[in-house]
Design an enzyme around this catalytic site. Structure first.
Site, PDB file in Angstrom:
ATOM      1  N   PHE A 119      -3.968   4.401   1.414  1.00 34.78           N
ATOM      2  CA  PHE A 119      -3.314   5.455   1.684  1.00 34.78           C
ATOM      3  C   PHE A 119      -4.012   6.260   2.864  1.00 34.78           C
ATOM      4  O   PHE A 119      -5.258   6.587   2.766  1.00 34.78           O
ATOM      5  CB  PHE A 119      -3.503   6.430   0.309  1.00 34.78           C
ATOM      6  CG  PHE A 119      -2.922   7.889   0.527  1.00 34.78           C
ATOM      7  CD1 PHE A 119      -1.725   8.408   0.101  1.00 34.78           C
ATOM      8  CD2 PHE A 119      -3.593   8.854   1.353  1.00 34.78           C
ATOM      9  CE1 PHE A 119      -1.096   9.349   0.255  1.00 34.78           C
ATOM     10  CE2 PHE A 119      -3.065   9.934   1.507  1.00 34.78           C
ATOM     11  CZ  PHE A 119      -1.844  10.392   0.959  1.00 34.78           C
ATOM     12  N   GLU A 120      -3.427   6.386   3.932  1.00 34.42           N
ATOM     13  CA  GLU A 120      -3.733   7.150   5.001  1.00 34.42           C
ATOM     14  C   GLU A 120      -2.623   8.165   5.621  1.00 34.42           C
ATOM     15  O   GLU A 120      -1.591   7.459   5.478  1.00 34.42           O
ATOM     16  CB  GLU A 120      -4.310   6.343   6.105  1.00 34.42           C
ATOM     17  CG  GLU A 120      -5.714   5.480   5.740  1.00 34.42           C
ATOM     18  CD  GLU A 120      -6.155   4.800   6.977  1.00 34.42           C
ATOM     19  OE1 GLU A 120      -7.183   4.649   7.194  1.00 34.42           O
ATOM     20  OE2 GLU A 120      -5.226   4.169   7.795  1.00 34.42           O
ATOM     21  N   ILE A 121      -2.788   9.315   5.956  1.00 38.15           N
ATOM     22  CA  ILE A 121      -1.789  10.151   6.934  1.00 38.15           C
ATOM     23  C   ILE A 121      -2.901  10.830   7.888  1.00 38.15           C
ATOM     24  O   ILE A 121      -3.730  11.498   7.571  1.00 38.15           O
ATOM     25  CB  ILE A 121      -1.307  11.362   5.942  1.00 38.15           C
ATOM     26  CG1 ILE A 121      -0.734  10.838   4.720  1.00 38.15           C
ATOM     27  CG2 ILE A 121      -0.216  11.992   6.690  1.00 38.15           C
ATOM     28  CD1 ILE A 121      -0.043  11.884   3.701  1.00 38.15           C
ATOM     29  N   HIS A 160     -12.485   2.638   9.474  1.00 38.89           N
ATOM     30  CA  HIS A 160     -11.680   3.619   9.784  1.00 38.89           C
ATOM     31  C   HIS A 160     -12.515   4.985   9.486  1.00 38.89           C
ATOM     32  O   HIS A 160     -12.926   5.918  10.223  1.00 38.89           O
ATOM     33  CB  HIS A 160     -10.313   4.060   8.935  1.00 38.89           C
ATOM     34  CG  HIS A 160      -9.567   3.272   9.956  1.00 38.89           C
ATOM     35  ND1 HIS A 160      -7.961   3.290   9.544  1.00 38.89           N
ATOM     36  CD2 HIS A 160      -9.308   2.486  11.215  1.00 38.89           C
ATOM     37  CE1 HIS A 160      -7.352   2.748  10.190  1.00 38.89           C
ATOM     38  NE2 HIS A 160      -7.873   2.265  11.310  1.00 38.89           N
ATOM     39  N   TYR A 202      -7.355  13.273   9.893  1.00 46.19           N
ATOM     40  CA  TYR A 202      -7.329  12.228   8.703  1.00 46.19           C
ATOM     41  C   TYR A 202      -7.185  12.572   7.469  1.00 46.19           C
ATOM     42  O   TYR A 202      -8.038  13.612   6.976  1.00 46.19           O
ATOM     43  CB  TYR A 202      -8.431  11.467   8.967  1.00 46.19           C
ATOM     44  CG  TYR A 202      -8.595  10.097   8.096  1.00 46.19           C
ATOM     45  CD1 TYR A 202      -7.856   8.954   8.757  1.00 46.19           C
ATOM     46  CD2 TYR A 202      -9.178   9.916   6.958  1.00 46.19           C
ATOM     47  CE1 TYR A 202      -8.093   7.781   7.825  1.00 46.19           C
ATOM     48  CE2 TYR A 202      -9.175   9.029   6.241  1.00 46.19           C
ATOM     49  CZ  TYR A 202      -8.766   7.736   6.747  1.00 46.19           C
ATOM     50  OH  TYR A 202      -8.674   6.579   5.918  1.00 46.19           O
TER      51      TYR A 202
END
Length: 237
Positions: free
Chosen positions: A122-124, A159, A65
């Site tokens: 914003f998540e990768i 999350h 994450y």
């Protein structure tokens, strides 16, 4: 909630969005063939050259994450969330990672939630974590309480709590070289070497990392990571 001035308080559609992003997008047929995703919202800005593959970075460095901004949640939107989290942990202690990131979420060993979370616009990240048994059971347990609708639980705290409790803390990555803006909050590299190397166009004074409503200072404290040498210049002390 509307009478208390809570944003999106009367929007059922917003609640559906948060629930979908918390527990369903990674199971959508279009997403099943993929392992990684990069969440990109409307009206966001990226200020620095991304001259490497962030998905490859996650894979080669055993990360699950990645985030750019951390922030405190509006407490009135999640009043019962942490109580349900504690109930789940008590019933399913086997899912708690031995090297979890509880100290990012709580200042008292898990008794209460300090409201810190990764800003999920914003998540990768690795979708296989969301598809795991631990997170699936966690989400289903939360969903069964109705809190996404009776309150206004966001996917960001859900999350953040999930990955912080059920993954190894070393698998969470702070992308400090991807300048990013959404709404009134920005991450702009304040390290001059990073700013120049990535050819950033943002103004370092816009960086939110060490400001008062950010969880950035807390993140650096609990991880023991070295802050940029000039961080105090861009901080609320």
């Amino acid at each position: 909630m509307a009478s208390q001035g809570i944003i999106y308080a009367e929007m059922e559609s917003y609640r559906h969005m948060c629930r979908f992003n918390s527990g369903f997008f990674y199971e959508h047929p279009l997403m099943k063939q993929y392992k990684y995703y990069w969440r990109v919202e409307p009206d966001v800005n990226f200020f620095c050259n991304v001259d490497y593959d962030p998905f490859r970075y996650l894979r080669e460095n055993n990360k699950l994450y990645g985030f750019t901004i951390s922030i405190y949640e509006f407490e009135l939107t999640i009043e019962s969330l942490w109580g349900h989290v504690k109930e789940f942990i008590q019933k399913n202690p086997q899912y708690l990672d031995k090297n979890n990131f509880m100290d990012f979420l709580s200042n008292d060993g898990g008794d209460s939630y300090n409201l810190c979370h990764f800003w999920s616009n914003f998540e990768i990240a690795d979708m296989d974590f969301w598809r795991s048994e631990a997170y699936t059971k966690f989400f289903n347990y939360l969903d069964s309480t109705g809190g996404f609708f009776y309150e206004r639980w966001g996917d960001a705290p859900v999350h953040s709590i999930g990955v912080s409790l059920f993954a190894d803390r070393d698998q969470i990555h702070y992308f400090d070289d991807i300048g990013y803006n959404h709404g009134v909050y920005s991450m702009c590299p304040i390290d001059e070497h990073v700013w120049l190397d990535k050819k950033c166009s943002c103004e370092p004074n816009s960086d939110f990392t060490f400001r008062g409503y950010s969880c950035g200072q807390h993140y650096f404290k609990v991880t023991g990571k070295k802050k940029p040498d000039n961080w105090e210049q861009y901080a609320d002390l």
